[in-house]
Scaffold this motif. Structure first.
Motif, PDB file in Angstrom:
ATOM      1  N   GLU A 154       0.863  -1.172   0.000  1.00  0.00           N
ATOM      2  CA  GLU A 154       0.000   0.000   0.000  1.00  0.00           C
ATOM      3  C   GLU A 154       0.901   1.223   0.000  1.00  0.00           C
ATOM      4  O   GLU A 154       2.050   1.144   0.450  1.00  0.00           O
ATOM      5  N   PRO A 155       0.413   2.346  -0.496  1.00  0.00           N
ATOM      6  CA  PRO A 155       1.237   3.556  -0.480  1.00  0.00           C
ATOM      7  C   PRO A 155       1.539   3.968   0.965  1.00  0.00           C
ATOM      8  O   PRO A 155       0.699   3.798   1.859  1.00  0.00           O
ATOM      9  N   LEU A 156       2.729   4.481   1.180  1.00  0.00           N
ATOM     10  CA  LEU A 156       3.107   4.967   2.504  1.00  0.00           C
ATOM     11  C   LEU A 156       2.401   6.296   2.748  1.00  0.00           C
ATOM     12  O   LEU A 156       2.571   7.247   1.988  1.00  0.00           O
ATOM     13  N   ILE A 157       1.566   6.320   3.772  1.00  0.00           N
ATOM     14  CA  ILE A 157       0.921   7.573   4.159  1.00  0.00           C
ATOM     15  C   ILE A 157       1.129   7.760   5.654  1.00  0.00           C
ATOM     16  O   ILE A 157       1.188   6.791   6.403  1.00  0.00           O
ATOM     17  N   GLU A 158       1.274   9.009   6.039  1.00  0.00           N
ATOM     18  CA  GLU A 158       1.434   9.295   7.466  1.00  0.00           C
ATOM     19  C   GLU A 158       0.094   9.056   8.149  1.00  0.00           C
ATOM     20  O   GLU A 158      -0.943   9.540   7.693  1.00  0.00           O
ATOM     21  N   LYS A 159       0.133   8.278   9.219  1.00  0.00           N
ATOM     22  CA  LYS A 159      -1.102   7.941   9.927  1.00  0.00           C
ATOM     23  C   LYS A 159      -1.084   8.529  11.327  1.00  0.00           C
ATOM     24  O   LYS A 159      -0.028   8.683  11.928  1.00  0.00           O
ATOM     25  N   SER A 160      -2.267   8.839  11.823  1.00  0.00           N
ATOM     26  CA  SER A 160      -2.440   9.326  13.191  1.00  0.00           C
ATOM     27  C   SER A 160      -3.300   8.344  13.961  1.00  0.00           C
ATOM     28  O   SER A 160      -4.268   7.795  13.417  1.00  0.00           O
ATOM     29  N   ALA A 161      -2.948   8.141  15.219  1.00  0.00           N
ATOM     30  CA  ALA A 161      -3.770   7.287  16.085  1.00  0.00           C
ATOM     31  C   ALA A 161      -5.016   8.069  16.487  1.00  0.00           C
ATOM     32  O   ALA A 161      -4.981   9.291  16.631  1.00  0.00           O
ATOM     33  N   PHE A 162      -6.121   7.365  16.660  1.00  0.00           N
ATOM     34  CA  PHE A 162      -7.339   8.004  17.164  1.00  0.00           C
ATOM     35  C   PHE A 162      -7.992   7.066  18.166  1.00  0.00           C
ATOM     36  O   PHE A 162      -7.787   5.857  18.144  1.00  0.00           O
ATOM     37  N   SER A 163      -8.757   7.646  19.063  1.00  0.00           N
ATOM     38  CA  SER A 163      -9.573   6.840  19.973  1.00  0.00           C
ATOM     39  C   SER A 163     -10.743   7.680  20.456  1.00  0.00           C
ATOM     40  O   SER A 163     -10.678   8.914  20.492  1.00  0.00           O
ATOM     41  N   PHE A 164     -11.816   6.987  20.784  1.00  0.00           N
ATOM     42  CA  PHE A 164     -12.965   7.650  21.393  1.00  0.00           C
ATOM     43  C   PHE A 164     -13.773   6.617  22.157  1.00  0.00           C
ATOM     44  O   PHE A 164     -13.696   5.418  21.891  1.00  0.00           O
ATOM     45  N   THR A 165     -14.516   7.104  23.145  1.00  0.00           N
ATOM     46  CA  THR A 165     -15.399   6.255  23.939  1.00  0.00           C
ATOM     47  C   THR A 165     -16.801   6.838  23.833  1.00  0.00           C
ATOM     48  O   THR A 165     -16.976   8.065  23.901  1.00  0.00           O
ATOM     49  N   CYS A 166     -17.774   5.957  23.627  1.00  0.00           N
ATOM     50  CA  CYS A 166     -19.137   6.450  23.469  1.00  0.00           C
ATOM     51  C   CYS A 166     -20.142   5.454  24.049  1.00  0.00           C
ATOM     52  O   CYS A 166     -19.805   4.306  24.333  1.00  0.00           O
ATOM     53  N   SER A 167     -21.365   5.910  24.190  1.00  0.00           N
ATOM     54  CA  SER A 167     -22.443   5.046  24.661  1.00  0.00           C
ATOM     55  C   SER A 167     -22.830   4.080  23.537  1.00  0.00           C
ATOM     56  O   SER A 167     -22.478   4.287  22.374  1.00  0.00           O
ATOM     57  N   TYR A 168     -23.575   3.043  23.891  1.00  0.00           N
ATOM     58  CA  TYR A 168     -24.013   2.081  22.870  1.00  0.00           C
ATOM     59  C   TYR A 168     -24.896   2.727  21.796  1.00  0.00           C
ATOM     60  O   TYR A 168     -24.715   2.456  20.600  1.00  0.00           O
ATOM     61  N   PRO A 169     -25.863   3.596  22.177  1.00  0.00           N
ATOM     62  CA  PRO A 169     -26.672   4.244  21.125  1.00  0.00           C
ATOM     63  C   PRO A 169     -25.804   5.101  20.191  1.00  0.00           C
ATOM     64  O   PRO A 169     -25.984   5.074  18.967  1.00  0.00           O
ATOM     65  N   HIS A 216     -17.896  14.033  16.095  1.00  0.00           N
ATOM     66  CA  HIS A 216     -18.439  14.977  17.071  1.00  0.00           C
ATOM     67  C   HIS A 216     -19.836  15.443  16.637  1.00  0.00           C
ATOM     68  O   HIS A 216     -20.777  15.474  17.442  1.00  0.00           O
ATOM     69  N   GLU A 217     -19.979  15.784  15.355  1.00  0.00           N
ATOM     70  CA  GLU A 217     -21.263  16.268  14.840  1.00  0.00           C
ATOM     71  C   GLU A 217     -22.312  15.150  14.794  1.00  0.00           C
ATOM     72  O   GLU A 217     -23.482  15.377  15.120  1.00  0.00           O
ATOM     73  N   LYS A 218     -21.896  13.948  14.398  1.00  0.00           N
ATOM     74  CA  LYS A 218     -22.837  12.823  14.286  1.00  0.00           C
ATOM     75  C   LYS A 218     -23.444  12.460  15.646  1.00  0.00           C
ATOM     76  O   LYS A 218     -24.559  11.969  15.725  1.00  0.00           O
ATOM     77  N   THR A 219     -22.689  12.711  16.718  1.00  0.00           N
ATOM     78  CA  THR A 219     -23.154  12.362  18.058  1.00  0.00           C
ATOM     79  C   THR A 219     -23.662  13.605  18.825  1.00  0.00           C
ATOM     80  O   THR A 219     -23.736  13.583  20.044  1.00  0.00           O
ATOM     81  N   ASN A 220     -23.978  14.651  18.089  1.00  0.00           N
ATOM     82  CA  ASN A 220     -24.476  15.901  18.690  1.00  0.00           C
ATOM     83  C   ASN A 220     -23.553  16.419  19.785  1.00  0.00           C
ATOM     84  O   ASN A 220     -24.006  16.884  20.823  1.00  0.00           O
ATOM     85  N   GLY A 221     -22.269  16.262  19.562  1.00  0.00           N
ATOM     86  CA  GLY A 221     -21.283  16.818  20.492  1.00  0.00           C
ATOM     87  C   GLY A 221     -20.994  15.947  21.693  1.00  0.00           C
ATOM     88  O   GLY A 221     -20.259  16.348  22.604  1.00  0.00           O
ATOM     89  N   SER A 222     -21.554  14.733  21.763  1.00  0.00           N
ATOM     90  CA  SER A 222     -21.351  13.903  22.965  1.00  0.00           C
ATOM     91  C   SER A 222     -20.058  13.065  22.910  1.00  0.00           C
ATOM     92  O   SER A 222     -19.618  12.563  23.930  1.00  0.00           O
ATOM     93  N   VAL A 223     -19.466  12.952  21.727  1.00  0.00           N
ATOM     94  CA  VAL A 223     -18.262  12.129  21.591  1.00  0.00           C
ATOM     95  C   VAL A 223     -17.134  12.966  20.988  1.00  0.00           C
ATOM     96  O   VAL A 223     -17.329  13.616  19.955  1.00  0.00           O
ATOM     97  N   SER A 224     -15.983  12.931  21.638  1.00  0.00           N
ATOM     98  CA  SER A 224     -14.805  13.625  21.117  1.00  0.00           C
ATOM     99  C   SER A 224     -13.737  12.604  20.779  1.00  0.00           C
ATOM    100  O   SER A 224     -13.498  11.665  21.543  1.00  0.00           O
ATOM    101  N   VAL A 225     -13.109  12.789  19.638  1.00  0.00           N
ATOM    102  CA  VAL A 225     -12.035  11.904  19.184  1.00  0.00           C
ATOM    103  C   VAL A 225     -10.717  12.494  19.646  1.00  0.00           C
ATOM    104  O   VAL A 225     -10.451  13.681  19.450  1.00  0.00           O
ATOM    105  N   SER A 226      -9.895  11.667  20.274  1.00  0.00           N
ATOM    106  CA  SER A 226      -8.571  12.138  20.694  1.00  0.00           C
ATOM    107  C   SER A 226      -7.501  11.393  19.933  1.00  0.00           C
ATOM    108  O   SER A 226      -7.734  10.327  19.369  1.00  0.00           O
ATOM    109  N   SER A 227      -6.299  11.977  19.915  1.00  0.00           N
ATOM    110  CA  SER A 227      -5.198  11.351  19.181  1.00  0.00           C
ATOM    111  C   SER A 227      -4.300  10.587  20.136  1.00  0.00           C
ATOM    112  O   SER A 227      -4.398  10.690  21.319  1.00  0.00           O
TER     113      SER A 227
END
Length: 196
Positions: A126-141, A185-196
């Protein structure tokens, strides 16, 4: 530059000598040392475990070893094949079990070069691309909504853990990280934030 997607192996025989070529994805030179040590232990019965590696976003780190073969007849042809294909973040080992017939310097160069080409032909890249780690925690809904959103993005090495809430982590192209974080963030109406 291209990086291998997964480890792959290819085997050939030249005048009774068995050549096992293996390609491994590596992130840094420390990974090379660790993998090479494991290869030498795994193939303790082999005559030689030749290697070459290329690492870095511009293939700026490289190395090789003839592992007892005449100088320039083993590691150099393997490294030349890696460089010629534009591969980086890869370790290529060629393990040889001597079959009783000397191949001569030209024969060794051909045998090791051919073994390297054979394993690269079998590999996926695959082409070499710079990648960033992401994580988030959210409710089941919220997870149900985000799961559909994630399908629209190219994500790598995604891991999900399910407890009282759902935790998702993985890698994304660095150029896409900010847009992905905003979309979640927008899809969850601001309840979930993605961190790196």
């Amino acid at each position: 530059m291209l990086v291998p997607v997964a480890a792959v192996a290819a085997e050939s025989t030249v005048k009774g000598s068995r050549f096992l070529a293996e390609l491994f994805p590596v992130a840094a030179q420390a990974d090379v040392r660790e993998k090479l040590k494991a290869q030498k232990a795994k193939y303790a019965d082999a005559t030689h475990v030749v290697h070459a590696f290329v690492a870095g976003s511009n293939a700026e780190v490289m190395g090789m070893s003839d592992d007892g073969e005449p100088g320039g007849t083993a590691g150099r042809p393997v490294l030349d094949v890696l460089k010629g294909r534009g591969v980086t973040n890869a370790l290529l080992t060629v393990t040889r079990w001597f079959g009783g017939t000397l191949l001569g310097t030209g024969g060794l160069v051909r045998a090791y070069g051919d073994a390297a080409r054979q394993v690269l032909d079998a590999a996926q890249f695959e082409p070499l691309i710079e990648k960033s780690a992401f994580s988030f925690t959210c409710s089941y809904p919220a997870y149900q909504a985000v799961k559909h959103l994630c399908a629209d993005w190219t994500l790598f090495d995604v891991r999900e853990s399910f407890g009282e809430a759902v935790t998702v982590c993985g890698l994304i192209a660095a150029a896409d990280f900010a847009s992905f974080a905003t979309a979640v963030h927008e899809k969850t109406n601001g309840s979930v934030s993605v961190s790196s």
